[in-house]
Motif scaffolding. Sequence first.
Motif, mmCIF file in Angstrom:
data_model
loop_
_atom_site.group_PDB
_atom_site.id
_atom_site.type_symbol
_atom_site.label_atom_id
_atom_site.label_comp_id
_atom_site.label_asym_id
_atom_site.label_seq_id
_atom_site.Cartn_x
_atom_site.Cartn_y
_atom_site.Cartn_z
ATOM 1 N N SER A 1 0.827 -1.203 0.000
ATOM 2 C CA SER A 1 0.000 0.000 0.000
ATOM 3 C C SER A 1 0.857 1.245 0.000
ATOM 4 N N SER A 2 1.937 1.214 0.787
ATOM 5 C CA SER A 2 2.848 2.356 0.861
ATOM 6 C C SER A 2 3.510 2.592 -0.475
ATOM 7 N N SER A 3 3.928 1.487 -1.117
ATOM 8 C CA SER A 3 4.595 1.597 -2.412
ATOM 9 C C SER A 3 3.637 2.159 -3.447
ATOM 10 N N SER A 4 2.386 1.651 -3.407
ATOM 11 C CA SER A 4 1.386 2.126 -4.350
ATOM 12 C C SER A 4 1.099 3.596 -4.142
ATOM 13 N N SER A 5 1.027 3.988 -2.849
ATOM 14 C CA SER A 5 0.767 5.379 -2.532
ATOM 15 C C SER A 5 1.890 6.268 -3.035
ATOM 16 N N SER A 6 3.139 5.812 -2.840
ATOM 17 C CA SER A 6 4.285 6.594 -3.301
ATOM 18 C C SER A 6 4.258 6.736 -4.807
ATOM 19 N N SER A 7 3.908 5.638 -5.469
ATOM 20 C CA SER A 7 3.849 5.665 -6.931
ATOM 21 C C SER A 7 2.783 6.642 -7.415
ATOM 22 N N ASN A 8 1.608 6.615 -6.740
ATOM 23 C CA ASN A 8 0.535 7.524 -7.123
ATOM 24 C C ASN A 8 0.929 8.976 -6.914
ATOM 25 N N ASN A 9 1.630 9.240 -5.787
ATOM 26 C CA ASN A 9 2.087 10.591 -5.516
ATOM 27 C C ASN A 9 3.064 11.055 -6.574
ATOM 28 N N ALA A 10 3.954 10.153 -6.989
ATOM 29 C CA ALA A 10 4.950 10.498 -8.010
ATOM 30 C C ALA A 10 4.260 10.822 -9.318
ATOM 31 N N ASN A 11 3.255 10.005 -9.668
ATOM 32 C CA ASN A 11 2.528 10.258 -10.911
ATOM 33 C C ASN A 11 1.795 11.590 -10.852
ATOM 34 N N THR A 12 1.216 11.877 -9.669
ATOM 35 C CA THR A 12 0.518 13.147 -9.497
ATOM 36 C C THR A 12 1.466 14.312 -9.662
ATOM 37 N N ASN A 13 2.654 14.192 -9.046
ATOM 38 C CA ASN A 13 3.645 15.253 -9.145
ATOM 39 C C ASN A 13 4.097 15.450 -10.579
ATOM 40 N N ASN A 14 4.307 14.343 -11.308
ATOM 41 C CA ASN A 14 4.736 14.449 -12.693
ATOM 42 C C ASN A 14 3.664 15.127 -13.535
ATOM 43 N N ALA A 15 2.411 14.738 -13.282
ATOM 44 C CA ALA A 15 1.320 15.344 -14.037
ATOM 45 C C ALA A 15 1.227 16.832 -13.746
ATOM 46 N N ALA A 16 1.432 17.203 -12.483
ATOM 47 C CA ALA A 16 1.330 18.601 -12.087
ATOM 48 C C ALA A 16 2.442 19.430 -12.705
ATOM 49 N N SER A 17 3.604 18.837 -12.955
ATOM 50 C CA SER A 17 4.730 19.591 -13.485
ATOM 51 C C SER A 17 4.700 19.705 -15.003
ATOM 52 N N THR A 18 3.800 18.998 -15.654
ATOM 53 C CA THR A 18 3.687 19.098 -17.105
ATOM 54 C C THR A 18 3.046 20.432 -17.478
ATOM 55 N N LYS A 19 3.700 21.144 -18.388
ATOM 56 C CA LYS A 19 3.206 22.455 -18.792
ATOM 57 C C LYS A 19 2.892 22.463 -20.280
ATOM 58 N N SER A 20 1.876 23.192 -20.631
ATOM 59 C CA SER A 20 1.507 23.369 -22.035
ATOM 60 C C SER A 20 2.030 24.710 -22.533
ATOM 61 N N VAL A 21 2.698 24.686 -23.668
ATOM 62 C CA VAL A 21 3.263 25.890 -24.268
ATOM 63 C C VAL A 21 2.761 25.978 -25.708
ATOM 64 N N LYS A 22 2.335 27.161 -26.100
ATOM 65 C CA LYS A 22 1.768 27.350 -27.437
ATOM 66 C C LYS A 22 2.678 28.254 -28.268
ATOM 67 N N VAL A 23 2.969 27.821 -29.513
ATOM 68 C CA VAL A 23 3.775 28.626 -30.433
ATOM 69 C C VAL A 23 2.830 29.270 -31.438
ATOM 70 N N VAL A 24 2.868 30.617 -31.477
ATOM 71 C CA VAL A 24 1.890 31.372 -32.260
ATOM 72 C C VAL A 24 2.573 32.272 -33.282
ATOM 73 N N ASP A 25 2.263 32.012 -34.542
ATOM 74 C CA ASP A 25 2.590 32.905 -35.657
ATOM 75 C C ASP A 25 1.636 32.476 -36.762
ATOM 76 N N GLY A 26 0.296 32.535 -36.476
ATOM 77 C CA GLY A 26 -0.582 31.460 -36.813
ATOM 78 C C GLY A 26 -0.178 30.358 -35.826
ATOM 79 N N TYR A 27 -0.842 29.238 -35.792
ATOM 80 C CA TYR A 27 -0.356 28.146 -34.946
ATOM 81 C C TYR A 27 0.772 27.421 -35.666
ATOM 82 N N VAL A 28 1.862 27.177 -34.927
ATOM 83 C CA VAL A 28 3.044 26.528 -35.505
ATOM 84 C C VAL A 28 3.099 25.092 -34.995
#
Length: 363
Positions: free
Chosen positions: A25-52
């Motif tokens: 359970s602890s391992s699963s919890s740690s894994s879930n936390n890691a996945n949550t952290n990774n998801a939270a750190s993902t950023k979306s960036v848009k390149v605009v000159d028209g859409y590129v």
Amino acid sequence: MKKKITFSIAAIALAGMISGCGGGSSSSSSSNNANTNNAASTKSVKVVDGYVIGANVCDENGVCASTEKDGIAKAAYTDTTLIATGGYIDINANNEIDDNDIKLPDTFTLKTPAGKSVISPLTDLIANGADANKLAEVLGVNKEELFDDPIATNNITLAKAIQIAYVIKAQDKQAAFINKINSYNISNQNSISTDLPPIGEQPSNTVSQEKNETNKTEATTDLPMFKANTDLPPIGESVVTTTEENTTQTQAQTQQTNNQNNQNNQIAMSGSLDVFANMALGLVDENAKTLINTILTSTATNSLELEGSIATEKKQLIQKTQNEQNEQAQEQNEQNEQTQEQNEQNEQTQEQNEQNQTINPPS
């Protein structure tokens, strides 16, 4: 005793099972936390000159991703300057690379400052040293608008500014343009006197009013009044009426002039797309000037329509720029070859001199 031992073993086994479950359970919890952290750190960036699409977007730590639908790249970007390289301007906004799209040179880069999620030719100006406050002042927009997506916000003024900034970049005139932006001074753009009163405030005409009042007084006191019953107005009253009319006309004309001057003053003070474009026109060649004027006079109502209307000229500008860069590169290569040949000749001469000295040492 044997029973006791058997019980103890069973207890130990049970404890191990419980421990194992708890560990899982602890391992699963740690894994879930890691996945949550990774998801939270993902950023979306848009390149605009028209859409590129198909551009490679990297942060300063080497985290990279390619732009896909609507010019968006997603990765665990750090809070640093982001750089987009190459890609295709999606002219028909179908999120596919096809013959209608404009291919940007593989060496073409656009940047945005740390913490921003839109990359465009305007943000590239700022990332390369343009004062964002000055740039906003020149364009007559809010500072935060410089980092907007003009397609999503349907901001045609911002879309035109981005296209003009692209022309400046393609012409390799960005450094000179940034200097113009940073040295921009609103007061220098205004040729109207700053002593003029604000719109709606009565202009100060103290001298002319005093003079008119004097004329009025002289007219009323010095000229005699007729007492006869006649349809003609008394001489004194006639002069007073004429003087009052002149005074009223003068004041009205002065007010109208001041209102117009103040209106012109406010336009000059506020900055505009025209001010931005005029700065660029003084730096680029004739073909680029034509493109900038086409952008300014375009009747397009949105960014995608604008991009489509200038696509042909933009492709021609890119091709011309690439040809010039290739010619410059070829000239540089030729100069390097000549320099290398000269160096080799110098080395051969030096070796010959050394051999001569060995055969015929100096006495």
